[in-house]
Design an enzyme around this catalytic site. Structure first.
Site, mmCIF file in Angstrom:
data_model
loop_
_atom_site.group_PDB
_atom_site.id
_atom_site.type_symbol
_atom_site.label_atom_id
_atom_site.label_comp_id
_atom_site.label_asym_id
_atom_site.label_seq_id
_atom_site.Cartn_x
_atom_site.Cartn_y
_atom_site.Cartn_z
ATOM 1 N N LYS A 191 -27.142 -6.178 49.650
ATOM 2 C CA LYS A 191 -25.930 -6.006 48.819
ATOM 3 C C LYS A 191 -24.711 -6.586 49.571
ATOM 4 O O LYS A 191 -24.874 -7.592 50.257
ATOM 5 C CB LYS A 191 -25.749 -4.528 48.480
ATOM 6 C CG LYS A 191 -27.042 -3.900 47.934
ATOM 7 C CD LYS A 191 -26.859 -2.556 47.344
ATOM 8 C CE LYS A 191 -28.210 -2.048 46.849
ATOM 9 N NZ LYS A 191 -28.123 -0.811 46.118
ATOM 10 N N SER A 232 -33.758 4.282 46.371
ATOM 11 C CA SER A 232 -33.875 5.224 47.493
ATOM 12 C C SER A 232 -35.236 5.198 48.180
ATOM 13 O O SER A 232 -35.738 6.237 48.615
ATOM 14 C CB SER A 232 -33.516 6.648 47.035
ATOM 15 O OG SER A 232 -32.165 6.689 46.628
ATOM 16 N N ASN A 259 -32.673 -5.750 49.896
ATOM 17 C CA ASN A 259 -31.416 -6.182 49.274
ATOM 18 C C ASN A 259 -30.242 -5.630 50.086
ATOM 19 O O ASN A 259 -29.960 -4.436 50.039
ATOM 20 C CB ASN A 259 -31.398 -5.634 47.828
ATOM 21 C CG ASN A 259 -30.077 -5.874 47.120
ATOM 22 O OD1 ASN A 259 -29.249 -6.666 47.581
ATOM 23 N ND2 ASN A 259 -29.875 -5.198 46.004
ATOM 24 N N GLY A 298 -29.384 4.253 45.619
ATOM 25 C CA GLY A 298 -28.366 4.675 46.587
ATOM 26 C C GLY A 298 -28.012 6.147 46.521
ATOM 27 O O GLY A 298 -26.991 6.571 47.065
ATOM 28 N N GLU A 337 -36.027 -0.222 38.644
ATOM 29 C CA GLU A 337 -35.078 0.535 39.460
ATOM 30 C C GLU A 337 -34.298 1.504 38.579
ATOM 31 O O GLU A 337 -33.287 1.115 37.958
ATOM 32 C CB GLU A 337 -34.081 -0.412 40.133
ATOM 33 C CG GLU A 337 -34.697 -1.339 41.140
ATOM 34 C CD GLU A 337 -33.697 -1.741 42.215
ATOM 35 O OE1 GLU A 337 -33.998 -1.561 43.382
ATOM 36 O OE2 GLU A 337 -32.604 -2.216 41.863
ATOM 37 N N HIS A 354 -29.595 -6.933 38.684
ATOM 38 C CA HIS A 354 -29.474 -5.667 39.409
ATOM 39 C C HIS A 354 -28.466 -4.770 38.684
ATOM 40 O O HIS A 354 -27.483 -5.252 38.135
ATOM 41 C CB HIS A 354 -29.013 -5.934 40.850
ATOM 42 C CG HIS A 354 -29.099 -4.709 41.700
ATOM 43 N ND1 HIS A 354 -28.142 -3.727 41.664
ATOM 44 C CD2 HIS A 354 -30.050 -4.283 42.563
ATOM 45 C CE1 HIS A 354 -28.502 -2.750 42.490
ATOM 46 N NE2 HIS A 354 -29.655 -3.073 43.048
ATOM 47 N N GLU A 382 -26.185 -2.925 39.653
ATOM 48 C CA GLU A 382 -24.785 -3.015 40.100
ATOM 49 C C GLU A 382 -24.092 -4.213 39.461
ATOM 50 O O GLU A 382 -22.898 -4.169 39.167
ATOM 51 C CB GLU A 382 -24.733 -3.079 41.633
ATOM 52 C CG GLU A 382 -25.004 -1.713 42.244
ATOM 53 C CD GLU A 382 -25.712 -1.738 43.581
ATOM 54 O OE1 GLU A 382 -25.707 -2.790 44.258
ATOM 55 O OE2 GLU A 382 -26.286 -0.693 43.952
HETATM 56 P P1 PGA Z 1 -31.321 1.755 47.552
HETATM 57 O O1 PGA Z 1 -31.017 0.477 46.667
HETATM 58 O O2 PGA Z 1 -32.647 1.534 48.232
HETATM 59 O O3 PGA Z 1 -30.183 1.835 48.536
HETATM 60 O O4 PGA Z 1 -31.368 2.925 46.630
HETATM 61 C C1 PGA Z 1 -32.044 -0.187 45.978
HETATM 62 C C2 PGA Z 1 -31.482 -1.363 45.228
HETATM 63 O O5 PGA Z 1 -30.389 -1.246 44.683
HETATM 64 O O6 PGA Z 1 -32.099 -2.431 45.145
#
Ligand code: PGA
Length: 251
Positions: A14, A212, A12, A172, A166, A96, A98
């Site tokens: 983003k 992560s 992803n 992140g 997640e 997601h 976010e």
């Molecule tokens: P990340 O994000 O691997 O940077 O923690 C995962 C995601 O949001 O899908």
């Protein structure tokens, strides 16, 4: 998409990536174009059409990071599943964290988007996960069960849906959930699927871990019982990192 719990790795991007980043997709295609895994890259909307052309004819798939719940109409700034299909995109990421927080998407809206996607024959990757506070208060099970139950439309099947667990606090942040936390959460989600659609569907539906994931921890994560792959954010932006993660499936 192939199934039988075939390993599934999604990257992803983003809100990252410009035309020059398409070279990363070229590299992934050259390395894994004939892969037996399901590998999906989710670049920003501006790159979808070009990315889709790059992977054409290979096993790599391109997915979108979002779609609208309606298929057309007066929805300024939005992208419909028909537009995605028009450029060869058949996978969409929904729910997601976010988008749940920044764009105020709730389970009901995610459910509608997923239903529209399924009706138009798109595969959905639906995300669920608890916040740090929910985990601290002992509400992880309740939270992810509720999100799953309410985000999944009646149209979902083991073939058109992939679940991504997640934990919000792991996205992140560099903090990965422990193997035990991941195993427990995946078992909770699979059990919930069993209650909804029975054992056969629950045993075939794929559940990914995200939060992560990187080239150092991916091998251990892939080996956790019940984990069918990963949703990778930051570490999917560079083909060198993403390819190490893909290779770690068989390490
Ligand atoms: P990340 O994000 O691997 O940077 O923690 C995962 C995601 O949001 O899908």
């Amino acid at each position: 998409m192939s199934n039988a719990r075939n390993k599934f790795i999604a990257g992803n991007w983003k809100m990252n990536g410009t035309l020059s980043s398409l070279s990363e997709i070229e590299v992934i295609k050259s390395l894994f174009g004939e892969t037996t895994y399901d590998i999906v890259i989710l670049p920003p909307a501006t790159l979808l059409a070009e990315a889709s052309k790059i992977v054409a004819g290979s096993k790599i798939k391109i997915g979108a990071q979002n779609c609208h719940q309606n298929i057309s109409g007066a929805h300024t700034g939005e992208i419909s599943v028909l537009m995605l299909k028009d450029i060869g995109i058949n996978i969409v990421l929904l729910g997601h964290s976010e988008r749940r927080t920044e764009s105020m998407e709730n389970n009901q809206l995610i459910n509608l988007k997923a239903e529209t996607s399924h009706n138009c024959k798109l595969t959905t990757i639906i995300c669920v996960g608890e916040t740090e506070l929910e985990r601290k208060n002992g509400n992880t099970k309740k939270t992810i069960e509720y999100q799953l139950l309410n985000s999944l439309p009646k149209t979902f099947t083991e073939d058109n849906t992939i679940i991504a667990y997640e934990p919000v606090w792991a996205i992140g942040t560099g903090k990965t959930a422990t193997a035990e936390e991941i195993h427990t959460a995946h078992a909770i989600l699979r059990n919930q699927i069993k209650k909804l659609k029975g054992t056969a569907v629950a045993s075939k539906l794929r559940i990914l871990y995200g939060g992560s994931v990187n080239k150092e921890n991916s091998s251990e994560i892939f080996q956790i019982q019940g984990v069918d792959g990963a949703l990778v954010g930051g570490a999917s932006l560079l083909s060198a990192d993403f390819s190490s993660i893909i290779k770690s499936i068989s390490r």
